[in-house]
Design a protein around this motif. Structure first.
Motif, PDB file in Angstrom:
ATOM      1  N   GLY A 106      98.780  46.106  41.465  1.00  0.00           N
ATOM      2  CA  GLY A 106      98.098  47.473  40.892  1.00  0.00           C
ATOM      3  C   GLY A 106      97.819  48.740  41.589  1.00  0.00           C
ATOM      4  N   GLN A 108      97.790  51.758  43.724  1.00  0.00           N
ATOM      5  CA  GLN A 108      98.887  52.827  44.272  1.00  0.00           C
ATOM      6  C   GLN A 108      98.483  53.457  45.417  1.00  0.00           C
ATOM      7  OE1 GLN A 108      98.907  55.428  40.858  1.00  0.00           O
ATOM      8  NE2 GLN A 108      99.656  53.573  39.345  1.00  0.00           N
ATOM      9  N   TRP A 109      99.728  53.742  46.452  1.00  0.00           N
ATOM     10  CA  TRP A 109      99.341  54.516  47.602  1.00  0.00           C
ATOM     11  C   TRP A 109     100.647  55.354  47.974  1.00  0.00           C
ATOM     12  CZ3 TRP A 109      95.622  52.490  50.849  1.00  0.00           C
ATOM     13  CH2 TRP A 109      94.890  51.268  50.574  1.00  0.00           C
ATOM     14  N   PHE A 153     106.432  45.839  46.051  1.00  0.00           N
ATOM     15  CA  PHE A 153     106.035  46.914  45.627  1.00  0.00           C
ATOM     16  C   PHE A 153     107.065  47.819  44.544  1.00  0.00           C
ATOM     17  CE2 PHE A 153     108.453  48.283  49.286  1.00  0.00           C
ATOM     18  CZ  PHE A 153     109.092  49.482  48.847  1.00  0.00           C
ATOM     19  N   LEU A 156     106.775  54.533  42.033  1.00  0.00           N
ATOM     20  CA  LEU A 156     106.387  55.292  40.796  1.00  0.00           C
ATOM     21  C   LEU A 156     107.298  56.210  40.282  1.00  0.00           C
ATOM     22  CD1 LEU A 156     102.617  55.716  41.691  1.00  0.00           C
ATOM     23  CD2 LEU A 156     103.543  53.794  40.358  1.00  0.00           C
ATOM     24  N   GLU A 215     103.623  51.460  43.850  1.00  0.00           N
ATOM     25  CA  GLU A 215     102.224  50.452  43.391  1.00  0.00           C
ATOM     26  C   GLU A 215     102.621  49.146  43.760  1.00  0.00           C
ATOM     27  OE1 GLU A 215     100.831  50.581  39.284  1.00  0.00           O
ATOM     28  OE2 GLU A 215     102.085  48.721  39.123  1.00  0.00           O
ATOM     29  N   THR A 217     103.061  45.280  43.656  1.00  0.00           N
ATOM     30  CA  THR A 217     103.197  44.389  42.685  1.00  0.00           C
ATOM     31  C   THR A 217     102.866  42.845  43.341  1.00  0.00           C
ATOM     32  OG1 THR A 217     105.550  44.163  43.460  1.00  0.00           O
ATOM     33  CG2 THR A 217     105.076  45.878  41.599  1.00  0.00           C
ATOM     34  N   ALA A 246      96.663  57.139  47.786  1.00  0.00           N
ATOM     35  CA  ALA A 246      97.700  57.693  46.605  1.00  0.00           C
ATOM     36  C   ALA A 246      97.316  59.408  46.656  1.00  0.00           C
ATOM     37  CB  ALA A 246      97.796  57.272  45.461  1.00  0.00           C
TER      38      ALA A 246
END
Length: 250
Positions: A106, A108-109, A153, A156, A215, A217, A246
């Protein structure tokens, strides 16, 4: 694991010589590790990437199990006089463990990846398949999208209101994802060089750089991607993905 950054002094002839050949630069990177012998084919994976942000702003990033000694790179392609200060030896190395340990499902980068997007195709029936570069932006994006799940990942997606093109646009007879994803593909380079002391045909590669938002996973798979690379041509500066918060730059 360690992450290192070295700024290349592009005004120096030694730097231009290294930048002109991925093979020379790979050899210079591997020479940063005194415990690794050239004949050691089982040595741990070392990844590297060049970020050409501007003509005089070129950075070399290296991810490695051991801490490197880049003194020789400073002498060839850096600022030797400035590096005499022990506080600023000409490169920066940090432990990669804090970032790897922070990875969680979860999260985010922002990301950056230089890769060699290829597929296997045959020109005629009955011929063996041949590794072939993806040349269009659409196929280069699809190459990364097809690998994201296994790599830990997902890229997004943009909100529908922020898309200029609808998903499902036709492109070359195939459904196109439009600008559905928060990802750009840029800086395509056609790399062509001959290995030194080799009589074989020249090496030809197509490389591109991906920037975007992802994101996590599968944290374990993501860690493997960051430390083992993604795709082919890792010896020639491909496969190294780096992350940043992010809200910042990849």
């Amino acid at each position: 694991m360690h992450l290192s950054r070295f700024r290349v002094n592009t005004a120096r002839s030694g730097a231009r010589r290294l930048l002109s050949s991925p093979q020379r630069l790979h050899a210079a990177v591997m020479s940063s590790f005194p415990s690794t012998l050239p004949s050691d084919t089982n040595a741990p994976r070392v990844l590297w990437r060049l970020d050409r942000n501007a003509r005089a702003e070129v950075f070399l990033y290296v991810v490695s199990p051991a801490r490197p000694d880049m003194t020789h790179l400073v002498e060839q392609a850096g600022w030797p006089a400035a590096a005499t200060d022990p506080e600023t030896p000409g490169w920066q190395t940090r432990s990669y463990a804090p970032l790897l340990d922070r990875l969680a499902a979860g999260g985010q980068w922002g990301f950056r990846l230089t890769a060699n997007p290829v597929h296997h195709a045959r020109r005629k029936d009955g011929e063996p398949t041949k590794r072939t570069a993806h040349l269009t932006n659409h196929h280069q994006q699809r190459w990364l999208l097809e690998r994201q799940e296994r790599a830990g990942f997902r890229i997004l997606e943009k909100e529908a209101a922020n898309r200029l093109l609808p998903a499902g646009t036709m492109h070359g007879g195939h459904s196109h994802h439009g600008d559905r994803y928060q990802m750009t593909v840029r800086d395509r380079r056609d790399v062509d060089f001959t290995k030194e002391l080799s009589t074989k045909a020249p090496v030809r590669l197509v490389t591109v750089t991906y920037d975007g938002l992802l994101e996590v996973t599968d944290p374990d798979a993501m860690r493997r991607t960051l430390t083992h690379g993604l795709g082919k041509a890792k010896a020639y500066g491909c496969g190294l993905m780096t992350l940043a918060p992010a809200q910042g730059r990849a």
